[in-house]
Design a protein around this motif. Structure first.
Motif, PDB file in Angstrom:
ATOM      1  N   LEU A   9      -5.448  -1.380 -33.975  1.00 53.73           N
ATOM      2  CA  LEU A   9      -4.705  -2.491 -33.411  1.00 53.73           C
ATOM      3  C   LEU A   9      -5.160  -3.810 -34.017  1.00 53.73           C
ATOM      4  O   LEU A   9      -6.341  -3.994 -34.320  1.00 53.73           O
ATOM      5  N   ASN A  10      -4.221  -4.724 -34.200  1.00 51.99           N
ATOM      6  CA  ASN A  10      -4.440  -6.065 -34.738  1.00 51.99           C
ATOM      7  C   ASN A  10      -4.806  -6.101 -36.218  1.00 51.99           C
ATOM      8  O   ASN A  10      -5.181  -7.150 -36.731  1.00 51.99           O
ATOM      9  N   GLU A  40       0.958  -8.030 -37.678  1.00 53.99           N
ATOM     10  CA  GLU A  40      -0.161  -7.343 -37.031  1.00 53.99           C
ATOM     11  C   GLU A  40       0.336  -6.130 -36.263  1.00 53.99           C
ATOM     12  O   GLU A  40       1.432  -6.151 -35.695  1.00 53.99           O
ATOM     13  N   LYS A  74       4.152   0.153 -34.360  1.00 53.49           N
ATOM     14  CA  LYS A  74       4.966  -1.028 -34.075  1.00 53.49           C
ATOM     15  C   LYS A  74       4.221  -2.240 -34.614  1.00 53.49           C
ATOM     16  O   LYS A  74       3.049  -2.449 -34.304  1.00 53.49           O
ATOM     17  N   ILE A  75       4.926  -3.039 -35.423  1.00 52.14           N
ATOM     18  CA  ILE A  75       4.341  -4.220 -36.045  1.00 52.14           C
ATOM     19  C   ILE A  75       5.071  -5.442 -35.517  1.00 52.14           C
ATOM     20  O   ILE A  75       6.297  -5.433 -35.385  1.00 52.14           O
ATOM     21  N   LYS A  76       4.341  -6.500 -35.220  1.00 56.94           N
ATOM     22  CA  LYS A  76       4.925  -7.710 -34.643  1.00 56.94           C
ATOM     23  C   LYS A  76       5.965  -8.319 -35.591  1.00 56.94           C
ATOM     24  O   LYS A  76       5.688  -8.562 -36.756  1.00 56.94           O
ATOM     25  N   MET A 128       0.865  -3.774 -33.261  1.00 59.48           N
ATOM     26  CA  MET A 128       0.917  -3.945 -31.809  1.00 59.48           C
ATOM     27  C   MET A 128       0.635  -2.636 -31.080  1.00 59.48           C
ATOM     28  O   MET A 128      -0.085  -2.620 -30.093  1.00 59.48           O
ATOM     29  N   LYS A 129       1.231  -1.539 -31.557  1.00 63.63           N
ATOM     30  CA  LYS A 129       1.069  -0.230 -30.923  1.00 63.63           C
ATOM     31  C   LYS A 129       0.982   0.836 -31.992  1.00 63.63           C
ATOM     32  O   LYS A 129       1.576   0.699 -33.067  1.00 63.63           O
ATOM     33  N   GLU A 143      10.866  -4.906 -31.279  1.00 66.29           N
ATOM     34  CA  GLU A 143      10.318  -4.288 -32.483  1.00 66.29           C
ATOM     35  C   GLU A 143      10.577  -2.788 -32.447  1.00 66.29           C
ATOM     36  O   GLU A 143      10.378  -2.143 -31.420  1.00 66.29           O
TER      37      GLU A 143
END
Length: 109
Positions: free
Chosen positions: A8-9, A25, A37-39, A27-28, A64
């Motif tokens: 994450l991040n 970044e 999942k990317i921001k 996200m999940k 997203e």
């Protein structure tokens, strides 16, 4: 192993698809499905139906979507390029991830 390379991040770049070249970044992470999942990447439109019993109006939202893990790579903002991740033991004997291009540790602590 998926869970050891991406966390994450982490800052990643999309390599394939309609969002090619976009960075963001994480996200999940879904390890079972191999998706991330990317921001602000792979934005999809969700149409929500109104529910008068709960006083909810209908809405159109952007969310997203999932991206396959094989379509992304780690991204180094300072060098402005993507890189591969390796694993090694630090001086304390702890296993850490490192950038194979610059040879710097990704995990602090």
């Amino acid at each position: 192993m998926i869970s050891k390379k991406f966390k994450l991040n982490d800052l990643v770049q999309v390599k394939v698809g309609k969002s090619k070249g976009v960075t963001g970044e994480i996200m999940k992470i879904d390890v079972q499905a191999g998706k991330i999942k990317i921001k602000d990447v792979n934005m999809q439109t969700v149409f929500e139906k109104a529910n008068p019993q709960e006083n909810k109006p209908g809405a159109i939202r952007k969310v997203e979507g999932w991206v396959n893990i094989s379509n992304i790579a780690h991204f180094d903002k300072s060098a402005n390029q993507s890189f591969k991740v390796g694993r090694r033991k630090n001086k304390d004997g702890k296993l850490v991830r490192f950038n194979k291009v610059t040879n710097k540790d990704l995990d602090e602590g």
